[in-house]
Design an enzyme around this catalytic site. Sequence first.
Site, short mmCIF file in Angstrom:
data_model
loop_
_atom_site.label_atom_id
_atom_site.label_comp_id
_atom_site.label_asym_id
_atom_site.label_seq_id
_atom_site.Cartn_x
_atom_site.Cartn_y
_atom_site.Cartn_z
N SER A 155 -11.95 3.61 -2.06
CA SER A 155 -10.76 3.16 -2.80
C SER A 155 -10.73 3.71 -4.21
O SER A 155 -11.68 3.55 -4.97
CB SER A 155 -10.73 1.64 -2.93
OG SER A 155 -10.62 1.06 -1.68
N HIS B 44 -5.59 4.70 -0.55
CA HIS B 44 -6.20 5.58 0.45
C HIS B 44 -5.13 6.48 1.03
O HIS B 44 -4.11 5.99 1.52
CB HIS B 44 -6.79 4.76 1.60
CG HIS B 44 -8.07 4.07 1.29
ND1 HIS B 44 -9.29 4.57 1.68
CD2 HIS B 44 -8.33 2.93 0.65
CE1 HIS B 44 -10.25 3.75 1.27
NE2 HIS B 44 -9.69 2.74 0.63
N HIS C 78 -11.19 0.78 7.86
CA HIS C 78 -11.99 -0.43 7.62
C HIS C 78 -11.90 -1.35 8.84
O HIS C 78 -10.87 -1.41 9.51
CB HIS C 78 -11.46 -1.20 6.41
CG HIS C 78 -11.47 -0.42 5.13
ND1 HIS C 78 -10.46 0.41 4.76
CD2 HIS C 78 -12.40 -0.36 4.14
CE1 HIS C 78 -10.75 0.97 3.59
NE2 HIS C 78 -11.91 0.52 3.19
N TYR D 295 -11.67 -4.48 8.60
CA TYR D 295 -10.70 -5.55 8.31
C TYR D 295 -9.26 -5.14 8.59
O TYR D 295 -8.37 -5.98 8.62
CB TYR D 295 -10.83 -6.04 6.86
CG TYR D 295 -10.50 -5.04 5.77
CD1 TYR D 295 -9.19 -4.63 5.54
CD2 TYR D 295 -11.50 -4.50 4.98
CE1 TYR D 295 -8.89 -3.72 4.56
CE2 TYR D 295 -11.21 -3.57 4.00
CZ TYR D 295 -9.91 -3.18 3.79
OH TYR D 295 -9.62 -2.26 2.82
N GLU D 296 -9.03 -3.84 8.78
CA GLU D 296 -7.66 -3.41 9.12
C GLU D 296 -7.34 -3.74 10.58
O GLU D 296 -6.21 -3.56 11.03
CB GLU D 296 -7.51 -1.90 8.89
CG GLU D 296 -7.53 -1.52 7.42
CD GLU D 296 -7.52 -0.01 7.24
OE1 GLU D 296 -6.44 0.57 7.17
OE2 GLU D 296 -8.62 0.57 7.18
N ALA E 280 -15.77 1.27 -3.20
CA ALA E 280 -15.57 0.34 -4.31
C ALA E 280 -16.30 -0.94 -3.93
O ALA E 280 -16.25 -1.36 -2.78
CB ALA E 280 -14.09 0.07 -4.49
N MET F 24 -16.83 -3.96 1.68
CA MET F 24 -16.26 -4.13 3.03
C MET F 24 -16.31 -2.85 3.85
O MET F 24 -15.51 -2.67 4.76
CB MET F 24 -14.80 -4.60 2.90
CG MET F 24 -14.61 -5.82 2.01
SD MET F 24 -12.88 -6.19 1.74
CE MET F 24 -13.00 -7.42 0.41
N SER F 25 -17.23 -1.96 3.51
CA SER F 25 -17.24 -0.66 4.23
C SER F 25 -18.65 -0.09 4.25
O SER F 25 -19.63 -0.82 4.14
CB SER F 25 -16.29 0.31 3.51
OG SER F 25 -16.80 0.65 2.23
N ASN G 254 -15.81 -4.59 -10.14
CA ASN G 254 -15.63 -5.93 -10.70
C ASN G 254 -16.93 -6.68 -10.53
O ASN G 254 -17.77 -6.30 -9.71
CB ASN G 254 -14.51 -6.68 -9.94
CG ASN G 254 -14.76 -6.68 -8.44
OD1 ASN G 254 -14.44 -5.72 -7.74
ND2 ASN G 254 -15.37 -7.75 -7.96
N HIS H 248 -6.97 -6.49 -6.06
CA HIS H 248 -7.12 -5.10 -5.60
C HIS H 248 -6.68 -4.14 -6.71
O HIS H 248 -7.29 -3.09 -6.90
CB HIS H 248 -6.31 -4.87 -4.31
CG HIS H 248 -6.50 -3.51 -3.72
ND1 HIS H 248 -7.73 -3.01 -3.33
CD2 HIS H 248 -5.61 -2.51 -3.45
CE1 HIS H 248 -7.58 -1.79 -2.85
NE2 HIS H 248 -6.31 -1.45 -2.91
#
Length: 268
Positions: free
Chosen positions: A26, A56, A78, A80-81, A108, A206-207, A230, A242
């Site tokens: 990201s 992306h 991902h 989560y997609e 990220a 998350m990746s 963050n 995000h």
Amino acid sequence: MLDNAVKFICDKIGDFKPQIGIVLGSGLGELADEYNTISIPYSEIPGFEISTVSGHKGQLVFGEINGKQVVMMQGRFHFYEGHSIQKVVFPIKVMKKLGIKTIIITNAAGGVNPNFRPSDLMVITDHINFMGTNPLIGLNDDSMGERFPDMSEVYNPELIELVQKVGDSCGIDLQEGIYMALTGPSYETPAEVHMAKVIGADAVGMSTVPEAIVASWAGIKVIGISCICNSAAGVSTVGLSHNDVIKAANTAKNRFKTLIKEVIKKLK
Ligand code: HPA
């Protein structure tokens, strides 16, 4: 399906032979814009999904960086997609078949280690798979890797050292640490971040972990780099969004690009 994708790509790239793969996370996709010789949208490649995350682009980009032929994923898939974990790692298998020997996987991430600051870069030394699944579940493709692959050194120790040395010589401060992957898409709760810290994580995201598992299984040397965007929930009192993640990646992107280019120069 894998062979179809590889054939489709080979027809487009001719005698281009990538030795290095890069997965751009990201907000970190700009590198591919600078070195774009050939690009192929994911939507055209058999077996690829469409990436749906803002920040992306969703294409495979081929270019030469510091004398090395490189294939870059400008955007990734991902879990989560809603993609199956096999679809998430499909491009890694394709890049293996294209001949890459080394992969640089970037992302990220949220900082769990209290010493980390937004826009720090972290070299990944190890990971914790907390996604509740594994991309190697299912029939094993023995031609690519073994059924029970050793994960003692997913992130190649010599390459970790090389990245650190490059950081030193370019004046880029680098953190080092353990990346823990959760499914997302919700960010973690403070209690979950506390757990991550207790079990040894320095960053959460998350990746990366599914891709790193498959790359390591397939005998590809892995470099992992997180952009700490963050402080993870509860580590600081600031809320998460995000947009802020993309902003922090933007602040880091010149350092990030310099690091990657210099690392590529030094790769054998
Ligand atoms: N948690 C998980 N993934 C992330 C974060 C985070 O705090 N920041 C960027 N990606």
